[in-house]
Design a protein around this motif. Structure first.
Motif, PDB file in Angstrom:
ATOM      1  N   UNK A 157       1.113  -1.175  -0.251  1.00  0.00           N
ATOM      2  CA  UNK A 157       0.038  -0.192   0.000  1.00  0.00           C
ATOM      3  C   UNK A 157       0.816   1.169   0.362  1.00  0.00           C
ATOM      4  N   UNK A 158       0.559   2.292  -1.024  1.00  0.00           N
ATOM      5  CA  UNK A 158       1.080   3.076  -0.628  1.00  0.00           C
ATOM      6  C   UNK A 158       1.550   4.097   0.571  1.00  0.00           C
ATOM      7  N   UNK A 159       0.129   3.998   1.579  1.00  0.00           N
ATOM      8  CA  UNK A 159      -0.217   5.637   2.284  1.00  0.00           C
ATOM      9  C   UNK A 159       1.483   4.959   3.363  1.00  0.00           C
ATOM     10  N   UNK A 160       1.406   3.462   3.810  1.00  0.00           N
ATOM     11  CA  UNK A 160       3.420   3.171   4.527  1.00  0.00           C
ATOM     12  C   UNK A 160       4.502   4.493   4.188  1.00  0.00           C
ATOM     13  N   UNK A 161       4.186   3.986   2.884  1.00  0.00           N
ATOM     14  CA  UNK A 161       5.902   4.815   2.468  1.00  0.00           C
ATOM     15  C   UNK A 161       5.239   6.431   2.350  1.00  0.00           C
ATOM     16  N   UNK A 162       4.238   6.925   1.561  1.00  0.00           N
ATOM     17  CA  UNK A 162       3.953   8.233   2.134  1.00  0.00           C
ATOM     18  C   UNK A 162       4.396   8.289   3.814  1.00  0.00           C
ATOM     19  N   UNK A 163       3.408   8.192   4.876  1.00  0.00           N
ATOM     20  CA  UNK A 163       3.797   8.216   6.427  1.00  0.00           C
ATOM     21  C   UNK A 163       5.116   8.261   6.460  1.00  0.00           C
ATOM     22  N   UNK A 164       5.702   7.222   6.263  1.00  0.00           N
ATOM     23  CA  UNK A 164       6.938   7.359   6.747  1.00  0.00           C
ATOM     24  C   UNK A 164       8.099   8.562   6.272  1.00  0.00           C
ATOM     25  N   UNK A 165       7.959   8.829   4.861  1.00  0.00           N
ATOM     26  CA  UNK A 165       8.496   9.427   3.616  1.00  0.00           C
ATOM     27  C   UNK A 165       8.499  11.349   4.621  1.00  0.00           C
ATOM     28  N   UNK A 166       6.764  11.787   4.934  1.00  0.00           N
ATOM     29  CA  UNK A 166       6.672  12.567   5.608  1.00  0.00           C
ATOM     30  C   UNK A 166       6.895  12.731   6.838  1.00  0.00           C
ATOM     31  N   UNK A 167       7.122  10.932   7.533  1.00  0.00           N
ATOM     32  CA  UNK A 167       8.290  11.447   8.872  1.00  0.00           C
ATOM     33  C   UNK A 167       9.289  12.091   8.951  1.00  0.00           C
ATOM     34  N   UNK A 168      10.278  11.386   7.548  1.00  0.00           N
ATOM     35  CA  UNK A 168      11.293  11.990   7.164  1.00  0.00           C
ATOM     36  C   UNK A 168      11.615  13.332   7.013  1.00  0.00           C
ATOM     37  N   UNK A 169      10.944  13.364   6.073  1.00  0.00           N
ATOM     38  CA  UNK A 169      11.330  14.808   5.692  1.00  0.00           C
ATOM     39  C   UNK A 169      10.869  16.091   6.452  1.00  0.00           C
ATOM     40  N   UNK A 170      10.280  15.900   7.830  1.00  0.00           N
ATOM     41  CA  UNK A 170      10.001  16.808   8.822  1.00  0.00           C
ATOM     42  C   UNK A 170      10.947  16.450  10.127  1.00  0.00           C
ATOM     43  N   UNK A 171      11.036  15.318   9.864  1.00  0.00           N
ATOM     44  CA  UNK A 171      12.134  15.083  11.212  1.00  0.00           C
ATOM     45  C   UNK A 171      13.691  15.718  10.425  1.00  0.00           C
ATOM     46  N   UNK A 172      13.962  15.491   9.113  1.00  0.00           N
ATOM     47  CA  UNK A 172      15.601  16.034   8.659  1.00  0.00           C
ATOM     48  C   UNK A 172      15.042  17.746   8.044  1.00  0.00           C
TER      49      UNK A 172
END
Length: 218
Positions: free
Chosen positions: A26-41
């Motif tokens: 599912x794309x949901x996991x990829x999107x949520x993880x990518x958003x988390x990494x983008x914000x924390x970065x």
């Protein structure tokens, strides 16, 4: 007895494997993880630039806030989707016990959190590259605290996923409960004993604060 334990472990691992495959299908996991990494970065860059400190302590505090919203999004489908599609009856009538289903799904979501945290290890690596020489004790205990905090938030997200067939409702309930548990620490400051002590114990934030300081208090 040993054969029963072995069968239970295999059932849990099978359910966890099944859920992990569903996550990455599912794309949901990829999107949520990518958003988390983008914000924390982004936060890592800002905090390091303005604080001029070789520490992840402030970033860990921001990660806990992000997990309040990330966890329900990643767990909302675990049981809600099973109920909506009608596969929950098939799952519960198969030769697995209820607790095996719950533990298997929880381990799958926790594994996803571990993958996410591994992706953030480049933050301390950047500090090494720039010879910032961080204190590794608080870094290690901070990651442990984030893992335990995430385990708590994911378990609550799994619980709210069992309350509704609608994934959105499950996510909203999860965010609501987590925000209440996060803010209980502030509520304890305006109440008297013994209620304030109860609220402090229930507050998620109070149990986490020592970890980024390098303190592991059982």
């Amino acid at each position: 007895f040993m054969s029963t334990v072995k069968r239970s472990v295999l059932n849990v691992l099978y359910i966890a494997k099944r859920e992990l495959e569903a996550y990455f299908a599912s794309p949901i996991a990829y999107l949520v993880i990518a958003a988390f990494l983008a914000v924390t970065g982004y936060l890592f860059a800002l905090i390091t630039y303005y604080s001029r400190e070789a520490t992840l302590r402030y970033l860990f505090h921001n990660m806990t806030t992000l997990l309040l919203f990330m966890s329900p999004l990643l767990t909302m489908r675990l049981l809600a989707e099973e109920q909506r599609s009608g596969t929950i009856e098939l799952l519960l009538t198969s030769p697995v016990r209820d607790w095996e289903v719950v533990i298997g799904k929880f381990l799958a979501s926790l594994s996803l959190l571990v993958v996410t945290l591994i992706c953030t290890l480049y933050y301390p690596i950047i500090l090494i590259i720039f010879q910032a020489n961080p204190d590794w004790g608080p870094v290690a205990s901070g990651y442990l605290g984030i893992l335990l905090f995430g385990a708590a938030t994911f378990s609550i997200g799994l619980f709210t996923s069992s309350l509704s067939k609608n994934q959105i409702v499950a996510a909203i309930l999860g965010v609501g409960i987590l925000l209440i548990l996060w803010l209980l620490d502030a509520a304890s400051n305006v109440t008297g004993a013994p209620l304030s002590q109860v609220l402090e114990f229930l507050a998620l934030s109070r149990h986490f604060f020592d970890f980024p300081k390098g303190v592991i208090d059982t």
